[in-house]
Design a protein around this motif. Structure first.
Motif, PDB file in Angstrom:
ATOM      1  N   ARG A  73      43.617  39.181  34.296  1.00 17.14           N
ATOM      2  CA  ARG A  73      43.416  39.884  35.564  1.00 17.14           C
ATOM      3  C   ARG A  73      44.716  40.492  36.061  1.00 17.14           C
ATOM      4  N   VAL A  74      45.787  39.687  36.005  1.00 10.44           N
ATOM      5  CA  VAL A  74      47.094  40.169  36.485  1.00 10.44           C
ATOM      6  C   VAL A  74      47.543  41.372  35.645  1.00 10.44           C
TER       7      VAL A  74
ATOM      8  N   ARG B  63      53.639  32.242  43.923  1.00 10.40           N
ATOM      9  CA  ARG B  63      52.560  31.656  44.718  1.00 10.40           C
ATOM     10  C   ARG B  63      52.828  30.178  45.038  1.00 10.40           C
TER      11      ARG B  63
ATOM     12  N   ALA C 115      44.159  38.686  47.500  1.00  6.55           N
ATOM     13  CA  ALA C 115      43.082  37.728  47.799  1.00  6.55           C
ATOM     14  C   ALA C 115      42.248  37.453  46.555  1.00  6.55           C
TER      15      ALA C 115
ATOM     16  N   GLU D 195      52.766  37.063  41.890  1.00  5.04           N
ATOM     17  CA  GLU D 195      51.833  35.989  41.503  1.00  5.04           C
ATOM     18  C   GLU D 195      52.602  34.715  41.159  1.00  5.04           C
TER      19      GLU D 195
ATOM     20  N   TYR E  32      42.898  34.594  34.372  1.00  4.40           N
ATOM     21  CA  TYR E  32      43.850  34.887  35.457  1.00  4.40           C
ATOM     22  C   TYR E  32      44.972  35.791  34.930  1.00  4.40           C
TER      23      TYR E  32
ATOM     24  N   ARG F 203      42.716  32.561  40.546  1.00  2.00           N
ATOM     25  CA  ARG F 203      43.613  31.442  40.228  1.00  2.00           C
ATOM     26  C   ARG F 203      42.933  30.109  40.546  1.00  2.00           C
TER      27      ARG F 203
ATOM     28  N   LEU G 142      45.287  44.499  36.492  1.00  2.00           N
ATOM     29  CA  LEU G 142      45.629  45.106  37.785  1.00  2.00           C
ATOM     30  C   LEU G 142      47.003  45.778  37.720  1.00  2.00           C
TER      31      LEU G 142
ATOM     32  N   ASN H 145      43.199  37.804  43.457  1.00  2.00           N
ATOM     33  CA  ASN H 145      44.022  37.058  42.489  1.00  2.00           C
ATOM     34  C   ASN H 145      44.054  35.575  42.853  1.00  2.00           C
ATOM     35  N   ALA H 146      44.148  35.313  44.155  1.00  2.00           N
ATOM     36  CA  ALA H 146      44.178  33.911  44.611  1.00  2.00           C
ATOM     37  C   ALA H 146      42.867  33.217  44.245  1.00  2.00           C
TER      38      ALA H 146
END
Lengths: 432, 346
Positions: free
Chosen positions: B49-50, B287, A87, B284, B46, A93, B53, A89-90
């Motif tokens: 972040r990936v 998506r 959630a 990811e 982004y 994005r 994590l 990450n979404a």
């Protein structure tokens, strides 16, 4: 030569396709719709937003200063029921890749809390359309400069949800007293889930204060397929009112078996399964007289905006909107008028305008509250004249509105009755 | 200046003699370089972040491998250590205002204690029974979390944690640095005397006991070490997400760790790390097709396990490298003779 002609034709066609796929209008307002898209809640988020965007774009878009801008929706699957990290990450994005201007949606509080922080980092307005926890709005009051971009879109907070449930209990209790002339004995039946704990505790304390006798508390599994033992015990306890707190499939089991056994009690409270159109078929008609809280019921009108919204939604998606479909309201009545009023997409200016507005929505009237210290919390006002939600009852295969019907929140409060209300019916087998 | 030149020459010799001789070592070196150089190429939040994590989950997956892969103590409730680390760090940070540099290690210490508490009753259990028992512990802790909402925040969790750093890049280097250091430590542990005993316990515990080694002590040590690293991962996760909630203790979290480890290759340490850095970004990446994300993920995992039962990384390693039958030293697959003992490799 032939080959050359083909080459030119192909080139011209590609150019045309590219030209046609580029929108004729200039900049768009990008709104991220985030939710668990593979679940009914996320579908509601998306459907509501799509309806709002289409309506706005059909009338030419949003007037932002001198420019007319169309709405562009960006769908983001938060997968929040299964994975909170997903959630966040979404949301990241949406903020950095899709570069949305605003966000609507969210459902599971733990995920919404994490997503809220990300939206606040980027100073983007995030209108929550699913999580009821008060803590989300408390943060606005406690740290306004950081959290002011958060607004509650729907539903009103958990405390008001409980208050509404007790109002429903009061209506049913009064019907039992008036029609049967017997004292009210109330059983609490709540699924064994964390979210129900607080409500059970509150009900334990409030039911005796309402003048009802508490006959016992039963906690079946949320996925129980047989509750005859609980129902027999409830019948033995002499309860004639059952306060249900169900969000899972036990709501169907309980209603069906109570109907089959003709338990002489009326079920009132929250039964999420009973809010769905398929409940009658799922209980094979045994769910008759089940009473549950809901936001929209076909045929019931909070105001003149309700019927067009509910009917359009029903026509378009074949079902009555759930409360998460209030992304429609969040965009159409919440965001867009404020954008037009300030003539800018600047979040700070829109926040300052939005928090001071009072406006009609299909489910009542929105007003944002302040806390005891007078600090804005962006919490929704509940009560007569504002948002109340509805009480609906299954009556002979039809889900009808029964509350508020001449409801007075306090002795001095105005009486509230929405158009399309019918009287509450007690199961006929209670009268024997 | 001369000293620096000598150091550089020595460094070059080491790199040439130890790293460039094997493709797997080159890949690891490139992995380090790419991670450390990423902000120079892109500072996309982004992407950062990936990677951050993925780094946190890489520590978690490697810590599972240390306990279950190397020592054979099949743990299906690894989320317990992660959750304890996350909740302990969150409580210390939010309730006692201890900064992250204090709350994360203390959270890890709480996870070590949990490892000890869980390890003692589990000593008598093996195989399926051990796996099922360990699975119960995070569920029990979740019950405690819900029973004490004033302390733990109940189903909402504890939110509003302080960030380790407010700078995107500083944050990135802290998380990446911690991951690289901790994973190297875990790898060194498995390569040490203790690691050999862990391995031996998994292969034949009775034989290890017969050799006069106190296996109870080593098994408890494995639980505590694994708990420590998973606890650090939990604390880092809580500070990064700014919330520690019940999702950190969910059964799905425990199973995800097992999937990562099995996908990458059990008892390798680097396998689970590589698996996280493949599977987490993959989720990811897909998506664009949200309805089929989980399905695609499941199909990829199934295909890998079907055709590479030992895991992806050992399979790749066996394709690009060969082990000398005489001295057991690894060589690049194209070599005909061993680089150390010159024995014929085929």
């Amino acid at each position: 030569m032939k080959r050359e002609t083909f080459g030119w034709s192909f080139f011209v066609t590609v150019c045309l396709v590219i030209f046609m796929s580029v929108p004729v209008w200039g900049r768009t307002i990008k709104i991220g719709v985030i939710g668990p898209m593979n679940f009914v809640q996320g579908k509601g988020h998306w459907n509501g937003a799509v309806m709002a965007a289409e309506e706005i774009n059909a009338r030419g878009g949003v007037q932002v200063g001198n420019e007319k801008m169309k709405i562009e929706l960006v769908k983001a699957d938060s997968n929040e029921f299964l994975n909170v990290t997903d959630a966040t990450n979404a949301m990241e994005r949406l903020m950095t890749q899709d570069k949305v201007d605003f966000v609507v949606g969210g459902f599971r509080t733990e995920a919404v809390l994490a997503m809220q922080d990300i939206a606040m980092d980027y100073k983007k307005i995030f209108i929550g359309c699913g999580a009821a926890s008060k803590i989300l709005c408390d943060k606005v009051g406690e740290n306004y400069n950081r959290y002011k971009y958060w607004f509650r879109g729907t539903p009103f907070n958990e405390y008001y949800l409980v208050a509404t449930s007790f109002a429903h209990l009061g209506v049913a209790g009064a019907a039992i007293k008036n029609e049967l002339n017997v004292p009210v004995k109330c059983a609490i039946v709540a699924e064994k889930a964390t979210w129900a704990e607080g409500m059970v505790k509150a009900a334990e304390g409030t039911i005796p204060k309402m003048g009802f006798e508490l006959s016992g508390i039963w906690r079946p599994s949320p996925v129980a397929t047989d509750v005859t033992a609980e129902l027999s015990a409830i019948q033995k306890s002499g309860a004639n009112l059952i306060f249900t707190i169900f969000s899972s499939s036990v709501g169907i089991t309980f209603a069906r078996q109570a109907g089959e056994l003709k338990i002489p009690a009326v079920q009132v409270g929250i039964n999420v399964e009973a809010q769905k159109d398929g409940f009658w078929e799922a209980t094979k008609g045994m769910g008759n007289y089940v009473f549950t809280m809901n936001t929209y019921i076909r045929g019931v009108e909070y105001n003149e905006m309700t019927k067009p919204f509910v009917e359009d939604y029903y026509k378009r998606f074949g079902e009555v909107p759930t409360y998460t479909a209030d992304t429609h309201t969040a965009i159409l009545q919440g965001l867009v008028p404020s954008i037009e009023a300030v003539g800018s997409l600047d979040s700070d200016k829109i926040v300052a305008h939005m928090e001071n507005r009072e406006y009609l929505v299909p489910s009542g009237k929105v007003k944002y509250l302040k806390d005891a210290q007078g600090r804005p919390t962006h919490e929704l006002a509940w009560g007569p004249g504002y948002l109340t939600s509805l009480g609906g009852q299954w009556q002979d295969g039809k889900f009808v509105g029964v509350w508020p019907n001449k409801w007075k929140a306090s002795p001095t409060a105005p009486e509230v009755t929405y158009k399309g209300m019918v009287p509450l019916k007690l199961p006929p087998w209670m009268k024997k | 200046m001369v000293a620096a030149g000598l150091y550089l020459k020595r460094f070059y010799t080491v790199v040439r003699g130890e790293v460039l001789v094997l493709p797997s070592r080159i890949i690891v070196a490139l992995f380090f370089l790419v991670l450390l150089g990423m902000p120079l190429i892109s500072q996309n939040p982004y992407l950062i972040r990936v990677i951050v994590l993925a780094s946190i989950f890489a520590i978690l997956a490697a810590s599972w491998d240390l306990l279950s892969g190397f020592t054979g103590q099949m743990n299906f409730g690894h989320a317990l250590f992660f959750g304890v680390g996350a909740y302990a760090s969150a409580m210390l940070n939010v309730h006692l205002h201890i900064p992250p540099w204090g709350s994360v290690p203390l959270g890890a210490a709480a996870a070590v204690m949990t490892g000890l508490i869980v390890g003692i009753p589990c000593l008598r259990l093996k195989h399926t029974y051990l796996a099922l028992t360990t699975m119960a512990f995070p569920i029990i802790l979740m019950g405690i979390v819900f029973a004490l909402p004033d302390l733990t925040g109940g189903e909402l969790g504890i939110s509003g944690l302080q960030r380790i750093s407010n700078s995107l890049i500083v944050n990135y280097y802290i998380y990446i640095g911690i991951m690289l250091v901790l994973c190297t430590i875990m790898w060194k542990i498995t390569d040490s005397h203790t690691g050999i005993i862990f391995h031996a316990i998994r292969e034949d515990e009775l034989a290890v006991k017969a050799s006069g080694i106190n296996t109870t002590r080593y098994k408890l040590m494995a639980f505590c070490l694994s708990g420590f690293f998973a606890g650090i991962a939990g604390g880092l996760y809580a500070h990064y997400m700014r919330i520690a909630g019940p999702s950190t203790l969910e059964v799905s979290m425990s199973f995800m760790v097992v999937i990562w480890a099995v996908f990458g290759g059990i008892a390798t340490i680097y396998g689970p790390i590589a698996a996280v850095f493949i599977l987490f970004p993959l989720l990811e990446f897909v998506r664009f097709w949200p309805e089929y994300r989980t399905l695609i993920f499941a199909v990829v995992v199934l295909l890998i396990l079907l055709y590479m039962p030992e895991g992806l990384i050992p399979w790749v390693r066996d394709k690009i490298e060969k082990e000398c039958p005489r001295c057991k030293i690894r060589n690049v697959a194209t070599r005909k003779t061993c680089r150390v003992c010159t024995a014929v490799l085929d």
